[in-house]
Design an enzyme around this catalytic site. Sequence first.
Site, mmCIF file in Angstrom:
data_model
loop_
_atom_site.group_PDB
_atom_site.id
_atom_site.type_symbol
_atom_site.label_atom_id
_atom_site.label_comp_id
_atom_site.label_asym_id
_atom_site.label_seq_id
_atom_site.Cartn_x
_atom_site.Cartn_y
_atom_site.Cartn_z
ATOM 1 N N ASP A 132 0.849 -1.190 0.000
ATOM 2 C CA ASP A 132 0.000 0.000 0.000
ATOM 3 C C ASP A 132 0.887 1.243 0.000
ATOM 4 O O ASP A 132 2.020 1.199 0.470
ATOM 5 C CB ASP A 132 -0.862 0.053 1.272
ATOM 6 C CG ASP A 132 -2.006 -0.949 1.251
ATOM 7 O OD1 ASP A 132 -2.312 -1.519 0.191
ATOM 8 O OD2 ASP A 132 -2.607 -1.160 2.330
ATOM 9 N N GLN A 161 -0.516 7.162 -6.299
ATOM 10 C CA GLN A 161 -1.639 8.051 -5.947
ATOM 11 C C GLN A 161 -1.703 9.235 -6.919
ATOM 12 O O GLN A 161 -0.730 9.973 -7.060
ATOM 13 C CB GLN A 161 -1.432 8.578 -4.528
ATOM 14 C CG GLN A 161 -1.365 7.495 -3.465
ATOM 15 C CD GLN A 161 -0.494 7.903 -2.284
ATOM 16 O OE1 GLN A 161 0.553 8.524 -2.465
ATOM 17 N NE2 GLN A 161 -0.903 7.535 -1.084
ATOM 18 N N ARG A 182 -1.527 -0.702 -8.453
ATOM 19 C CA ARG A 182 -2.883 -0.274 -8.104
ATOM 20 C C ARG A 182 -2.876 1.257 -8.207
ATOM 21 O O ARG A 182 -2.030 1.902 -7.596
ATOM 22 C CB ARG A 182 -3.215 -0.704 -6.674
ATOM 23 C CG ARG A 182 -4.551 -0.190 -6.184
ATOM 24 C CD ARG A 182 -4.679 -0.296 -4.680
ATOM 25 N NE ARG A 182 -4.584 -1.662 -4.193
ATOM 26 C CZ ARG A 182 -4.176 -1.980 -2.955
ATOM 27 N NH1 ARG A 182 -3.826 -1.034 -2.100
ATOM 28 N NH2 ARG A 182 -4.120 -3.236 -2.573
ATOM 29 N N LYS A 185 -6.660 7.514 -6.051
ATOM 30 C CA LYS A 185 -6.590 8.986 -5.959
ATOM 31 C C LYS A 185 -5.663 9.423 -4.825
ATOM 32 O O LYS A 185 -4.963 10.408 -4.937
ATOM 33 C CB LYS A 185 -7.989 9.557 -5.746
ATOM 34 C CG LYS A 185 -8.878 9.393 -6.969
ATOM 35 C CD LYS A 185 -10.238 10.030 -6.799
ATOM 36 C CE LYS A 185 -11.143 9.651 -7.963
ATOM 37 N NZ LYS A 185 -12.507 10.171 -7.824
ATOM 38 N N GLY A 186 -5.671 8.683 -3.706
ATOM 39 C CA GLY A 186 -4.830 9.047 -2.559
ATOM 40 C C GLY A 186 -5.675 9.432 -1.367
ATOM 41 O O GLY A 186 -6.670 10.137 -1.519
ATOM 42 N N ALA A 187 -5.278 8.961 -0.187
ATOM 43 C CA ALA A 187 -6.155 9.053 0.983
ATOM 44 C C ALA A 187 -5.579 9.865 2.144
ATOM 45 O O ALA A 187 -6.214 9.961 3.183
ATOM 46 C CB ALA A 187 -6.492 7.647 1.473
ATOM 47 N N ARG A 286 -9.863 7.616 7.702
ATOM 48 C CA ARG A 286 -9.600 8.009 6.313
ATOM 49 C C ARG A 286 -10.822 7.762 5.444
ATOM 50 O O ARG A 286 -11.112 8.506 4.522
ATOM 51 C CB ARG A 286 -8.373 7.270 5.761
ATOM 52 C CG ARG A 286 -7.053 7.838 6.256
ATOM 53 C CD ARG A 286 -5.877 7.374 5.421
ATOM 54 N NE ARG A 286 -5.656 5.950 5.499
ATOM 55 C CZ ARG A 286 -5.008 5.340 6.487
ATOM 56 N NH1 ARG A 286 -4.508 6.047 7.485
ATOM 57 N NH2 ARG A 286 -4.865 4.046 6.482
#
Length: 305
Positions: A132, A161, A182, A185-187, A286
Amino acid sequence: MEAINKSFFLFLANRPLLDRLAKRWGSKFGADKIVGGETFEHAVPLIQNLNSQGLRVTVDHLGEFVASDAEARERTLECIQTIRMISAHDLNSQMSLKVTSLGLDISHDLAWGNMIQIMEEAVKHDVFVTIDMEDSSRTQATLDLYKALKQKYNNIGTVIQSYLYRSDQDLDYLNEVKPILRLVKGAYKESAKVAFPDKSDVDHNLKQLIKKQLLNGHYTAIASHDDAIINFTKELVKEYGITKDQFEFQMLYGMRSQSQLDLLAEGYTVRVYLPYGNDWYGYFMRRLAERPANIAFAFNGLFKK
Ligand code: FDA
């Protein structure tokens, strides 16, 4: 309003005291709707149920940031155990992990050594592992680690991301190792120095990254609940004749479950990201930050007997 909520929950996500209290209280506030239980044993029937519907899974043992080598070692053993259990239960599941939980913030060598042990087990049991992506202060270290690991192992992917300005260059940086990515958008909470402040730019960049990674010929997971992104991908693959074995859609457990099944019925590969463990607080916050409607989970949980 949405922006206020986002900052607020991302601020809360980073509060160690609240994190500790949340662990003590257990899965209250509806976290159980998006988290697959406190242990892998709890998650097994959920994975079997998803698999029986044709959905593939990636399990993530929740947890980020460790303070000592011993804690990182403990997390490594948990990952190894998860791989063994996936294999023992014959589950159609991959594993996702966060390298800060393996000691990345302590030293590169510690994280590398732990990753090697995990990957040796993953190869033995034919389980795919995705690293991740965490906040931007860890991006370079994570990509360096991934690039080196991908030269040794095929069954490993990572995440890019689209909110980061750097991501297009990161695809170029990884290209020579044929990255399995993967795209999201990014968290995390990021400043305008490193990330697009405007959501329309984030969305646009995600489309550009999907196109580039697919046209580079590499396997791609499109991880989004956004119909605009999903429809864009469907059109793109049609236009360029990209076959369904070069990509998959991914969504989080508990989010847009009907859409997951609809995509499956259309013949696409769909993978559900299923987190488990008692370290659910940061993950849950998140998710609240992303979508204020998810707050409904929290209130339902609060009033549940
Ligand atoms: P976004 O939040 O931008 O919403 C766009 C639109 O989609 C909404 O307006 C709504 O119409 C629809 N929508 C979104 N959620 C919905 C819901 N629950 N129900 C109904 N409609 C909904 N991030 C990260 O930084 N590092 C990582 O490693 C990962 N890993 C990861 C794995 C997987 C499988 C997923 C799906 C996501 C991640 N993420 C991640 C999180 C990711 O970066 C992002 O924060 C979230 O996916 C939210 O962005 P979306 O693209 O899903 O839609």
